[in-house]
Design a protein around this motif. Structure first.
Motif, PDB file in Angstrom:
ATOM      1  N   UNK A 199      -6.686   6.848  -1.010  1.00 43.05           N
ATOM      2  CA  UNK A 199      -5.459   6.683  -0.241  1.00 43.05           C
ATOM      3  C   UNK A 199      -4.954   8.027   0.276  1.00 43.05           C
ATOM      4  N   UNK A 200      -5.058   9.067  -0.546  1.00 49.98           N
ATOM      5  CA  UNK A 200      -4.615  10.401  -0.139  1.00 49.98           C
ATOM      6  C   UNK A 200      -5.397  10.885   1.080  1.00 49.98           C
ATOM      7  N   UNK A 201      -6.702  10.663   1.074  1.00 45.53           N
ATOM      8  CA  UNK A 201      -7.539  11.132   2.180  1.00 45.53           C
ATOM      9  C   UNK A 201      -7.357  10.256   3.415  1.00 45.53           C
ATOM     10  N   UNK A 202      -7.328   8.932   3.229  1.00 44.06           N
ATOM     11  CA  UNK A 202      -7.251   8.018   4.371  1.00 44.06           C
ATOM     12  C   UNK A 202      -5.908   8.112   5.088  1.00 44.06           C
ATOM     13  N   UNK A 203      -4.835   8.309   4.346  1.00 48.71           N
ATOM     14  CA  UNK A 203      -3.507   8.340   4.949  1.00 48.71           C
ATOM     15  C   UNK A 203      -2.989   9.722   5.251  1.00 48.71           C
ATOM     16  N   UNK A 204      -3.664  10.749   4.744  1.00 53.36           N
ATOM     17  CA  UNK A 204      -3.177  12.109   4.933  1.00 53.36           C
ATOM     18  C   UNK A 204      -2.315  12.532   3.752  1.00 53.36           C
ATOM     19  N   UNK A 205      -2.537  13.732   3.282  1.00 55.80           N
ATOM     20  CA  UNK A 205      -1.844  14.191   2.072  1.00 55.80           C
ATOM     21  C   UNK A 205      -0.331  14.226   2.257  1.00 55.80           C
ATOM     22  N   UNK A 206       0.128  14.538   3.471  1.00 58.96           N
ATOM     23  CA  UNK A 206       1.568  14.625   3.709  1.00 58.96           C
ATOM     24  C   UNK A 206       2.237  13.250   3.661  1.00 58.96           C
ATOM     25  N   UNK A 207       1.445  12.167   3.812  1.00 56.08           N
ATOM     26  CA  UNK A 207       1.982  10.798   3.769  1.00 56.08           C
ATOM     27  C   UNK A 207       1.699  10.091   2.444  1.00 56.08           C
ATOM     28  N   UNK A 208       1.094  10.816   1.502  1.00 54.56           N
ATOM     29  CA  UNK A 208       0.600  10.169   0.283  1.00 54.56           C
ATOM     30  C   UNK A 208       1.723   9.525  -0.528  1.00 54.56           C
ATOM     31  N   UNK A 209       2.859  10.210  -0.648  1.00 56.49           N
ATOM     32  CA  UNK A 209       3.969   9.650  -1.430  1.00 56.49           C
ATOM     33  C   UNK A 209       4.464   8.348  -0.808  1.00 56.49           C
ATOM     34  N   UNK A 210       4.586   8.332   0.516  1.00 54.49           N
ATOM     35  CA  UNK A 210       5.049   7.123   1.212  1.00 54.49           C
ATOM     36  C   UNK A 210       4.069   5.970   1.003  1.00 54.49           C
ATOM     37  N   UNK A 211       2.780   6.235   1.213  1.00 55.12           N
ATOM     38  CA  UNK A 211       1.788   5.171   1.078  1.00 55.12           C
ATOM     39  C   UNK A 211       1.651   4.704  -0.372  1.00 55.12           C
ATOM     40  N   UNK A 212       1.856   5.613  -1.312  1.00 54.76           N
ATOM     41  CA  UNK A 212       1.803   5.219  -2.727  1.00 54.76           C
ATOM     42  C   UNK A 212       2.912   4.222  -3.056  1.00 54.76           C
ATOM     43  N   UNK A 213       4.116   4.505  -2.535  1.00 53.25           N
ATOM     44  CA  UNK A 213       5.231   3.585  -2.759  1.00 53.25           C
ATOM     45  C   UNK A 213       4.971   2.249  -2.056  1.00 53.25           C
ATOM     46  N   UNK A 214       4.427   2.294  -0.852  1.00 54.28           N
ATOM     47  CA  UNK A 214       4.080   1.066  -0.143  1.00 54.28           C
ATOM     48  C   UNK A 214       3.033   0.267  -0.921  1.00 54.28           C
ATOM     49  N   UNK A 215       2.100   0.987  -1.545  1.00 59.46           N
ATOM     50  CA  UNK A 215       1.100   0.316  -2.373  1.00 59.46           C
ATOM     51  C   UNK A 215       1.737  -0.427  -3.529  1.00 59.46           C
ATOM     52  N   UNK A 216       2.766   0.169  -4.124  1.00 58.62           N
ATOM     53  CA  UNK A 216       3.466  -0.498  -5.218  1.00 58.62           C
ATOM     54  C   UNK A 216       4.253  -1.708  -4.720  1.00 58.62           C
ATOM     55  N   UNK A 217       4.749  -1.635  -3.483  1.00 60.51           N
ATOM     56  CA  UNK A 217       5.422  -2.797  -2.891  1.00 60.51           C
ATOM     57  C   UNK A 217       4.441  -3.956  -2.713  1.00 60.51           C
ATOM     58  N   UNK A 218       3.240  -3.630  -2.234  1.00 62.31           N
ATOM     59  CA  UNK A 218       2.189  -4.650  -2.100  1.00 62.31           C
ATOM     60  C   UNK A 218       1.815  -5.193  -3.473  1.00 62.31           C
ATOM     61  N   UNK A 219       1.721  -4.308  -4.446  1.00 64.73           N
ATOM     62  CA  UNK A 219       1.415  -4.686  -5.831  1.00 64.73           C
ATOM     63  C   UNK A 219       2.450  -5.694  -6.339  1.00 64.73           C
TER      64      UNK A 219
END
Length: 274
Positions: free
Chosen positions: A119-139
């Protein structure tokens, strides 16, 4: 930087499937107790057999990730989950349930170790925190949905009326024992994990260079950690939190049935979902 929104969406799909499979055990507990005539102590081994896999496999999964990379680990994880789901769906007994849950737990552990660096590589390191939270929303969305899928299946397959004749319900009615309609969920898991295997074979994942804090590390580093009292403090903190979380999720349906007379297949599942 190999950024791809498509890969981010696949990671979100993996988050969804992990949660969909992992968070179904709570609604199932009352049915499993009745179906296999279990004591509460024996029933407690079911979540234990699943979550002990996290302790067994977390470090080996990191070592395997260092050696083989994301794609083989993700595919192997879903193969294990597929095998565990199919094993129990085709032979629903208590002993097989323990083995099945352990296999699925190992697969889920491998997935969670592998997807964050991806996820860090696919979304970009600067967006990792945002995508991680979105992942938890999907979870969370999947953990909300799975008890409702369970409730739909068991109320349509396990009633006193005639068995469904056609469509998906008709097929499931022919596959599962009439007295164990909840086993149909494991046929659903079998199909879902098989689809995920095919998806992962088909997609091209970006190359992931693991950062130093993402690598498994040498055995000496784990020995040093085990000597650190703060590590043990964190361990017991997580143990207490997870024990509370899973304890409520796994037993609230049984509690509502025993003390309030609520149907675990409807009200109990709804309580777990919310």
């Amino acid at each position: 930087m190999n950024r791809s929104m498509g890969i981010v969406l696949i990671v979100f799909l993996i988050f969804f499937v992990i949660s969909f499979i992992t968070n179904i055990l709570g609604p199932l507990v009352p049915d499993i107790i009745k179906g296999f005539s279990l004591s509460l102590t024996l029933a407690g081994f079911l979540p234990f057999s699943f979550f002990v896999a996290y302790g067994v496999m977390s470090i080996p999964a990191g070592v395997l990730l260092d050696r083989f990379g994301q794609k083989p680990i993700l595919i192997a994880a879903f193969v294990l989950a597929f095998g565990g789901s199919f094993l129990f769906a085709s032979s629903p007994t208590f002993a097989v349930a323990l083995m099945s849950l352990f296999m699925i737990g190992i697969g889920m552990t491998m997935l969670q170790v592998a997807i964050n660096p991806l996820l860090r590589v696919a979304g970009g390191e600067e967006n990792f925190a945002f995508y991680s939270v979105m992942g938890q929303l999907v979870f969370g969305a999947a953990s909300f949905l799975s008890p409702h899928v369970y409730s739909y299946l068991v109320t349509n397959l396990g009633g006193d009326g005639p068995a469904p004749g056609g469509g998906l319900l008709g097929l499931l009615a022919r596959l599962v024992p009439s007295e164990l309609p909840w086993v149909s969920l494991y046929w659903v898991f079998t199909v879902v994990t098989l689809v995920m295997i095919l998806v992962l074979f088909a997609v091209r994942l970006p190359k992931v260079e693991l950062k130093e804090d993402e690598k498994a590390g040498a055995a000496s580093s784990y020995i040093e950690l085990l000597k650190d009292r703060y590590v043990w403090l964190f361990f017991f903190g997580i143990f207490a939190y997870d024990g509370s979380e899973q304890g409520v999720a796994n037993w609230v349906s049984r509690f509502l049935e025993t003390y309030h007379g609520l149907d675990p297949q409807v009200e109990g599942a709804r309580a777990v979902s919310y």
